[in-house]
Design a protein around this motif. Structure first.
Motif, PDB file in Angstrom:
ATOM      1  N   GLU A  35       0.826  -1.196   0.000  1.00 48.75           N
ATOM      2  CA  GLU A  35       0.000   0.000   0.000  1.00 48.75           C
ATOM      3  C   GLU A  35       0.867   1.256   0.000  1.00 48.75           C
ATOM      4  O   GLU A  35       1.941   1.266   0.599  1.00 48.75           O
ATOM      5  N   ARG A  36       0.394   2.288  -0.665  1.00 51.61           N
ATOM      6  CA  ARG A  36       1.142   3.540  -0.686  1.00 51.61           C
ATOM      7  C   ARG A  36       1.193   4.158   0.702  1.00 51.61           C
ATOM      8  O   ARG A  36       0.232   4.103   1.462  1.00 51.61           O
ATOM      9  N   LEU A  37       2.323   4.771   1.017  1.00 55.72           N
ATOM     10  CA  LEU A  37       2.550   5.343   2.343  1.00 55.72           C
ATOM     11  C   LEU A  37       1.492   6.380   2.710  1.00 55.72           C
ATOM     12  O   LEU A  37       1.006   6.393   3.844  1.00 55.72           O
ATOM     13  N   ASP A  38       1.109   7.252   1.776  1.00 55.72           N
ATOM     14  CA  ASP A  38       0.131   8.289   2.110  1.00 55.72           C
ATOM     15  C   ASP A  38      -1.197   7.683   2.561  1.00 55.72           C
ATOM     16  O   ASP A  38      -1.837   8.183   3.478  1.00 55.72           O
ATOM     17  N   ARG A  39      -1.578   6.561   1.965  1.00 53.92           N
ATOM     18  CA  ARG A  39      -2.835   5.909   2.348  1.00 53.92           C
ATOM     19  C   ARG A  39      -2.728   5.251   3.720  1.00 53.92           C
ATOM     20  O   ARG A  39      -3.678   5.259   4.501  1.00 53.92           O
ATOM     21  N   VAL A  40      -1.584   4.658   3.999  1.00 55.88           N
ATOM     22  CA  VAL A  40      -1.372   4.027   5.306  1.00 55.88           C
ATOM     23  C   VAL A  40      -1.391   5.098   6.401  1.00 55.88           C
ATOM     24  O   VAL A  40      -2.055   4.937   7.423  1.00 55.88           O
ATOM     25  N   LEU A  41      -0.688   6.196   6.175  1.00 57.70           N
ATOM     26  CA  LEU A  41      -0.656   7.275   7.164  1.00 57.70           C
ATOM     27  C   LEU A  41      -2.055   7.843   7.399  1.00 57.70           C
ATOM     28  O   LEU A  41      -2.433   8.130   8.540  1.00 57.70           O
ATOM     29  N   ALA A  42      -2.834   7.981   6.327  1.00 57.02           N
ATOM     30  CA  ALA A  42      -4.195   8.514   6.444  1.00 57.02           C
ATOM     31  C   ALA A  42      -5.059   7.632   7.352  1.00 57.02           C
ATOM     32  O   ALA A  42      -5.895   8.150   8.111  1.00 57.02           O
ATOM     33  N   LYS A  43      -4.842   6.318   7.298  1.00 55.80           N
ATOM     34  CA  LYS A  43      -5.598   5.397   8.171  1.00 55.80           C
ATOM     35  C   LYS A  43      -5.393   5.724   9.645  1.00 55.80           C
ATOM     36  O   LYS A  43      -6.253   5.469  10.482  1.00 55.80           O
ATOM     37  N   TYR A  44      -4.207   6.249   9.953  1.00 52.63           N
ATOM     38  CA  TYR A  44      -3.864   6.560  11.337  1.00 52.63           C
ATOM     39  C   TYR A  44      -3.985   8.051  11.637  1.00 52.63           C
ATOM     40  O   TYR A  44      -3.493   8.532  12.659  1.00 52.63           O
ATOM     41  N   GLY A  45      -4.618   8.784  10.711  1.00 50.86           N
ATOM     42  CA  GLY A  45      -4.851  10.206  10.929  1.00 50.86           C
ATOM     43  C   GLY A  45      -3.609  11.065  10.830  1.00 50.86           C
ATOM     44  O   GLY A  45      -3.544  12.143  11.415  1.00 50.86           O
ATOM     45  N   ILE A  46      -2.626  10.601  10.076  1.00 49.11           N
ATOM     46  CA  ILE A  46      -1.369  11.342   9.919  1.00 49.11           C
ATOM     47  C   ILE A  46      -1.322  11.912   8.512  1.00 49.11           C
ATOM     48  O   ILE A  46      -1.496  11.192   7.530  1.00 49.11           O
ATOM     49  N   VAL A  47      -1.068  13.209   8.425  1.00 51.82           N
ATOM     50  CA  VAL A  47      -0.939  13.859   7.121  1.00 51.82           C
ATOM     51  C   VAL A  47       0.529  14.184   6.899  1.00 51.82           C
ATOM     52  O   VAL A  47       1.172  14.812   7.741  1.00 51.82           O
ATOM     53  N   ASN A  48       1.051  13.741   5.778  1.00 56.30           N
ATOM     54  CA  ASN A  48       2.418  14.085   5.383  1.00 56.30           C
ATOM     55  C   ASN A  48       2.347  14.517   3.927  1.00 56.30           C
ATOM     56  O   ASN A  48       2.219  13.688   3.033  1.00 56.30           O
ATOM     57  N   GLU A  49       2.410  15.826   3.728  1.00 52.73           N
ATOM     58  CA  GLU A  49       2.252  16.381   2.375  1.00 52.73           C
ATOM     59  C   GLU A  49       3.257  15.798   1.388  1.00 52.73           C
ATOM     60  O   GLU A  49       2.942  15.599   0.219  1.00 52.73           O
ATOM     61  N   GLN A  50       4.466  15.522   1.853  1.00 50.62           N
ATOM     62  CA  GLN A  50       5.503  14.980   0.963  1.00 50.62           C
ATOM     63  C   GLN A  50       5.126  13.615   0.406  1.00 50.62           C
ATOM     64  O   GLN A  50       5.561  13.238  -0.672  1.00 50.62           O
ATOM     65  N   ALA A  51       4.318  12.871   1.151  1.00 46.44           N
ATOM     66  CA  ALA A  51       3.952  11.514   0.735  1.00 46.44           C
ATOM     67  C   ALA A  51       2.738  11.496  -0.190  1.00 46.44           C
ATOM     68  O   ALA A  51       2.525  10.517  -0.906  1.00 46.44           O
ATOM     69  N   ASN A  52       1.948  12.575  -0.182  1.00 47.07           N
ATOM     70  CA  ASN A  52       0.708  12.585  -0.955  1.00 47.07           C
ATOM     71  C   ASN A  52       0.962  12.433  -2.447  1.00 47.07           C
ATOM     72  O   ASN A  52       1.714  13.211  -3.036  1.00 47.07           O
ATOM     73  N   GLY A  53       0.327  11.408  -3.022  1.00 47.88           N
ATOM     74  CA  GLY A  53       0.411  11.188  -4.456  1.00 47.88           C
ATOM     75  C   GLY A  53       1.732  10.627  -4.937  1.00 47.88           C
ATOM     76  O   GLY A  53       1.944  10.486  -6.141  1.00 47.88           O
ATOM     77  N   VAL A  54       2.636  10.304  -4.023  1.00 44.84           N
ATOM     78  CA  VAL A  54       3.940   9.746  -4.395  1.00 44.84           C
ATOM     79  C   VAL A  54       3.903   8.242  -4.140  1.00 44.84           C
ATOM     80  O   VAL A  54       3.419   7.802  -3.100  1.00 44.84           O
ATOM     81  N   ASP A  55       4.413   7.484  -5.078  1.00 44.25           N
ATOM     82  CA  ASP A  55       4.357   6.021  -4.961  1.00 44.25           C
ATOM     83  C   ASP A  55       5.489   5.504  -4.078  1.00 44.25           C
ATOM     84  O   ASP A  55       6.489   4.991  -4.556  1.00 44.25           O
ATOM     85  N   ILE A  56       5.318   5.701  -2.775  1.00 44.11           N
ATOM     86  CA  ILE A  56       6.274   5.197  -1.788  1.00 44.11           C
ATOM     87  C   ILE A  56       5.609   4.027  -1.093  1.00 44.11           C
ATOM     88  O   ILE A  56       4.515   4.157  -0.563  1.00 44.11           O
TER      89      ILE A  56
END
Length: 158
Positions: A35-56
């Motif tokens: 799963e992409r990092l931005d989606r995993v972080l979102a599950k835990y209520g964490i926003v990281n702009e650098q991760a948004n839309g990036v395939d990490i």
């Protein structure tokens, strides 16, 4: 052995590592390799702009949360000898996201990275951070028989 077979033992180790090293924090350790990092972080209520839309895609993610702030810890798992490409992958993730800690662990051998880092004295290849604080990725061997890292194999030495 499949690389995927390393994720759960590494997740369990990381969870205990975070409990031991981040006292008073809420601890989460999750296998998120698919799963992409931005989606995993979102599950835990964490926003990281650098991760948004990036395939990490981090193999194992640790989160130590306290007072609304989240510290991230990455594990990138490999079952083969490590190469500069493996280090480069984790380095790019670290440069973008700036986790608190990052581990590159292999069930095989440190491979050509041992020569680069130790032989040529290039520990600077492990550096990341925001410029104010330099952190180092930790590279080491995963002991499959003990389900934990072989700390004596770590570069830099810890």
């Amino acid at each position: 052995m499949l690389e995927e077979e390393l994720y759960e033992p590494m997740r369990l180790w990381l969870e205990q590592y975070l409990i031991d090293n981040y006292k008073g924090h809420e601890i989460i350790a999750t296998d998120c390799h698919s799963e992409r990092l931005d989606r995993v972080l979102a599950k835990y209520g964490i926003v990281n702009e650098q991760a948004n839309g990036v395939d990490i895609q981090i193999d194992v993610l640790g989160i130590a949360r306290k007072a609304g702030k989240a510290k991230l810890v990455f594990i990138e798992a490999k079952k083969t000898k490590l190469t500069l490409r493996d280090l480069g992958q984790l380095w790019a993730y670290c440069k973008l996201i700036d986790p608190e800690e990052a581990f590159l662990l292999t069930a095989a051998d440190l491979g050509s990275l041992r020569k680069l880092i130790s032989g040529f004295k290039r520990e600077d290849l492990l550096d990341f951070g925001d410029g104010k604080k330099i952190k180092k990725m930790k590279v080491g061997k995963w002991d499959v028989s003990k389900d934990r890292p072989d700390l004596s194999s770590f570069l830099p030495k810890i």
